[in-house]
Design an enzyme around this catalytic site. Structure first.
Site, mmCIF file in Angstrom:
data_model
loop_
_atom_site.group_PDB
_atom_site.id
_atom_site.type_symbol
_atom_site.label_atom_id
_atom_site.label_comp_id
_atom_site.label_asym_id
_atom_site.label_seq_id
_atom_site.Cartn_x
_atom_site.Cartn_y
_atom_site.Cartn_z
ATOM 1 C CE LYS A 54 94.655 55.104 39.919
ATOM 2 N NZ LYS A 54 94.957 54.118 40.953
ATOM 3 C CD GLN A 98 98.067 52.842 42.573
ATOM 4 O OE1 GLN A 98 97.402 53.823 42.281
ATOM 5 N NE2 GLN A 98 97.784 51.631 42.105
ATOM 6 C CG ASP A 121 90.375 53.169 45.150
ATOM 7 O OD1 ASP A 121 90.078 53.210 43.938
ATOM 8 O OD2 ASP A 121 91.531 53.010 45.577
#
Ligand code: NAP
Length: 295
Positions: A54, A98, A121
């Site tokens: 990422k 994460q 997200d």
């Protein structure tokens, strides 16, 4: 019939190119550089590699990218305090924590603490709610990537029978919601199957578009697929190692057999996978554009 491959690697490359151009334009016109912070707690090797991917992509596109590495023993309070600082930081437009998190930290509390405007997200209940009512700012990344794969491959979604195998909050439920909206790139008739479904093949055989996110190799075999169907295989299952010592991956679909029946199919790897990071970047750019008042 041998199905055409839908290359997520190629579609992701095209989208990243578009995002790089838009990022440069945003900087030029408004002086705003999209900022993404990735927060990693602990040293889970898979998580470390996802976060590295990422960060690398964010830098390539031209984002301001910040990596926060916290030790395994970080308390919930410490993580929440960091999120609060990121919520207030004007240079940060997207916050990614994460998952999974160590046991002492409540994942739900953490996801709820992220400002919905920076929830790239798309997991915050505010954003989930907006998605369900068809007013999403940020779609969750994997489902958004699946929709892009279908649209950019010219697959007709409007009016199609879509069957989704799996009802998780990160893949199955959101992709079903996205594709049933009365909107372009959607407007399908959607069925969701799960372990409580009595006769799954009865449903999958009706599908013009079959999306499989079960997390089980061979959950879908060729006899369960209608000739000419479009098959999107979301699954990533590690089944040992290659001679080079890399993880050997397969999807949830019996690829070789289903490929002989479908019209389009995504490979694993190289299908849905590359799209997930790309859509995270698209959401971060959108967050920056919204903050700059140009979207
Ligand atoms: P999950 O949370 O484990 O959910 C799996 C779902 O599939 C559940 O709803 C389960 O039903 C259903 N299911 C499992 N076996 C089934 C069967 N034999 N028949 C019918 N339904 C079945 O998994 P997930 O997070 O959605 O992920 C699914 C797969 O996609 C995994 O392999 C994951 O690694 C992969 N994935 C890939 C990406 C990517 O970027 N490529 C992103 C996310 C996930 P119940 O609800 O009844 O248990």
């Amino acid at each position: 019939m041998t199905a055409k491959l839908i290359s997520g690697t190629e579609v992701a490359r095209q989208i990243r190119e578009e995002l790089t151009g838009e990022t440069a334009r945003l900087k030029e016109r408004c002086g705003v550089v999209p900022g993404l912070v990735t927060i990693l707690v602990g040293k889970n090797p898979a998580s470390m590699s996802y976060v590295a991917g990422k960060q690398k992509t964010a830098k390539e596109i031209g984002f301001h990218s910040v990596q926060e590495n916290l030790p395994e023993e970080t308390t919930e309070g410490e993580l929440l305090a960091l999120i609060e600082r990121c919520n207030r930081d004007e240079k940060i437009h997207g916050i990614l924590v994460q998952l999974p998190l160590p046991r002492q930290i409540d994942e739900t509390k953490v996801l709820y603490a992220i400002d919905p405007k920076k929830d790239v997200d798309g997991f915050h209940p505010v954003n989930v709610g907006k998605m369900v009512i068809g007013q999403a700012d940020y779609l969750p990344c994997t489902p958004a990537g699946i929709q892009q794969l279908l649209v950019r491959s010219g697959v007709k979604i409007d009016g199609a029978e879509v069957v989704v195998v799996g009802r998780s909050n990160i893949v199955g439920k959101p992709i079903a919601n996205i594709l049933l909206q009365k909107q372009p790139g959607a407007n399908a008739t959607v069925t969701i199957c799960h372990t409580g479904t009595r006769d799954m093949a009865l449903h999958t055989r009706r599908a013009d578009i079959l999306i499989v996110a079960a997390g089980r190799p061979n959950a879908v075999t060729a006899d369960m697929v209608k000739p000419g169907a479009v098959v999107i295989d979301v699954g990533v299952n590690r089944i040992g190692t290659t001679p080079e010592g890399k993880a050997k991956l397969v999807g949830d679909v019996d690829f070789e057999a289903v490929r002989q029946k479908a019209s389009f199919i995504t490979p694993v790897p190289g299908g849905v996978g590359p799209m997930t990071i790309t859509m995270l970047m698209a959401n971060t750019l959108k967050a920056a554009q919204i903050a700059a008042g140009v979207r």
